[in-house]
Design a protein around this motif. Sequence first.
Motif, PDB file in Angstrom:
ATOM      1  N   ARG A  38       7.884   6.553  -7.382  1.00  0.00           N
ATOM      2  CA  ARG A  38       7.922   5.534  -6.332  1.00  0.00           C
ATOM      3  C   ARG A  38       6.552   4.869  -6.257  1.00  0.00           C
ATOM      4  NH1 ARG A  38      12.461   4.809  -3.938  1.00  0.00           N
ATOM      5  NH2 ARG A  38      13.885   6.537  -3.701  1.00  0.00           N
ATOM      6  N   ILE A  39       6.552   3.590  -5.981  1.00  0.00           N
ATOM      7  CA  ILE A  39       5.300   2.849  -5.843  1.00  0.00           C
ATOM      8  C   ILE A  39       4.727   3.134  -4.462  1.00  0.00           C
ATOM      9  CG2 ILE A  39       4.246   0.556  -5.759  1.00  0.00           C
ATOM     10  CD1 ILE A  39       6.453  -0.347  -7.710  1.00  0.00           C
ATOM     11  N   ASP A  40       3.487   3.556  -4.441  1.00  0.00           N
ATOM     12  CA  ASP A  40       2.802   3.822  -3.177  1.00  0.00           C
ATOM     13  C   ASP A  40       2.643   2.493  -2.442  1.00  0.00           C
ATOM     14  OD1 ASP A  40       0.874   4.243  -1.151  1.00  0.00           O
ATOM     15  OD2 ASP A  40      -0.025   5.880  -2.294  1.00  0.00           O
ATOM     16  N   PRO A  41       3.063   2.399  -1.196  1.00  0.00           N
ATOM     17  CA  PRO A  41       2.940   1.138  -0.444  1.00  0.00           C
ATOM     18  C   PRO A  41       1.522   0.571  -0.428  1.00  0.00           C
ATOM     19  CG  PRO A  41       4.303   2.682   0.775  1.00  0.00           C
ATOM     20  CD  PRO A  41       3.731   3.436  -0.399  1.00  0.00           C
ATOM     21  N   SER A  42       0.511   1.436  -0.493  1.00  0.00           N
ATOM     22  CA  SER A  42      -0.869   0.932  -0.490  1.00  0.00           C
ATOM     23  C   SER A  42      -1.197   0.189  -1.784  1.00  0.00           C
ATOM     24  CB  SER A  42      -1.863   2.081  -0.280  1.00  0.00           C
ATOM     25  OG  SER A  42      -1.844   2.962  -1.402  1.00  0.00           O
ATOM     26  N   LEU A  44       0.890  -1.981  -3.245  1.00  0.00           N
ATOM     27  CA  LEU A  44       1.615  -3.249  -3.294  1.00  0.00           C
ATOM     28  C   LEU A  44       0.728  -4.492  -3.282  1.00  0.00           C
ATOM     29  CD1 LEU A  44       4.746  -2.380  -1.145  1.00  0.00           C
ATOM     30  CD2 LEU A  44       4.569  -2.537  -3.634  1.00  0.00           C
ATOM     31  N   PRO A  45      -0.304  -4.568  -2.443  1.00  0.00           N
ATOM     32  CA  PRO A  45      -1.094  -5.805  -2.423  1.00  0.00           C
ATOM     33  C   PRO A  45      -1.874  -6.072  -3.716  1.00  0.00           C
ATOM     34  CG  PRO A  45      -1.501  -4.512  -0.433  1.00  0.00           C
ATOM     35  CD  PRO A  45      -0.711  -3.662  -1.368  1.00  0.00           C
ATOM     36  N   GLU A  48      -2.087  -0.800  -8.944  1.00  0.00           N
ATOM     37  CA  GLU A  48      -2.828   0.433  -9.138  1.00  0.00           C
ATOM     38  C   GLU A  48      -2.950   0.692 -10.632  1.00  0.00           C
ATOM     39  OE1 GLU A  48      -0.731   3.716  -7.401  1.00  0.00           O
ATOM     40  OE2 GLU A  48       1.061   3.371  -8.573  1.00  0.00           O
TER      41      GLU A  48
END
Length: 111
Positions: A38-42, A44-45, A48
């Motif tokens: 899962r992509i860590d929400p942090s 997203l901007p 990573e």
Amino acid sequence: KHYMQSSAQKTRAINMFKSIFAKVDVIVTPTTACLPKRIDPSALPYGEMDESNILMTMWFVYLANLCGLPAISVNAGYSENGLPVGVMLTAPWWREDMLFSAATHLKTEQV
């Protein structure tokens, strides 16, 4: 020097695939060498960078790209976390027809 070594490595890989495709029509591998995360929400901007994940994600794709082989990824189901898991089909050079036929069969029959 490095160019010559790289060129020799590519030639060896092409010859290896020629030998394999003399025996089989299509190569079937997992799309990736690891289950999806899962992509860590942090992330997203800005995204990573996880080098080990990139290596495992590209594990089976690299040689097909290097040698110019047609390949396609088909959804094969879902992980325990509900994320998609794929299977990659690789065909001989100029045999996209065989590749699409195998992918269609795989999806239609849900093998």
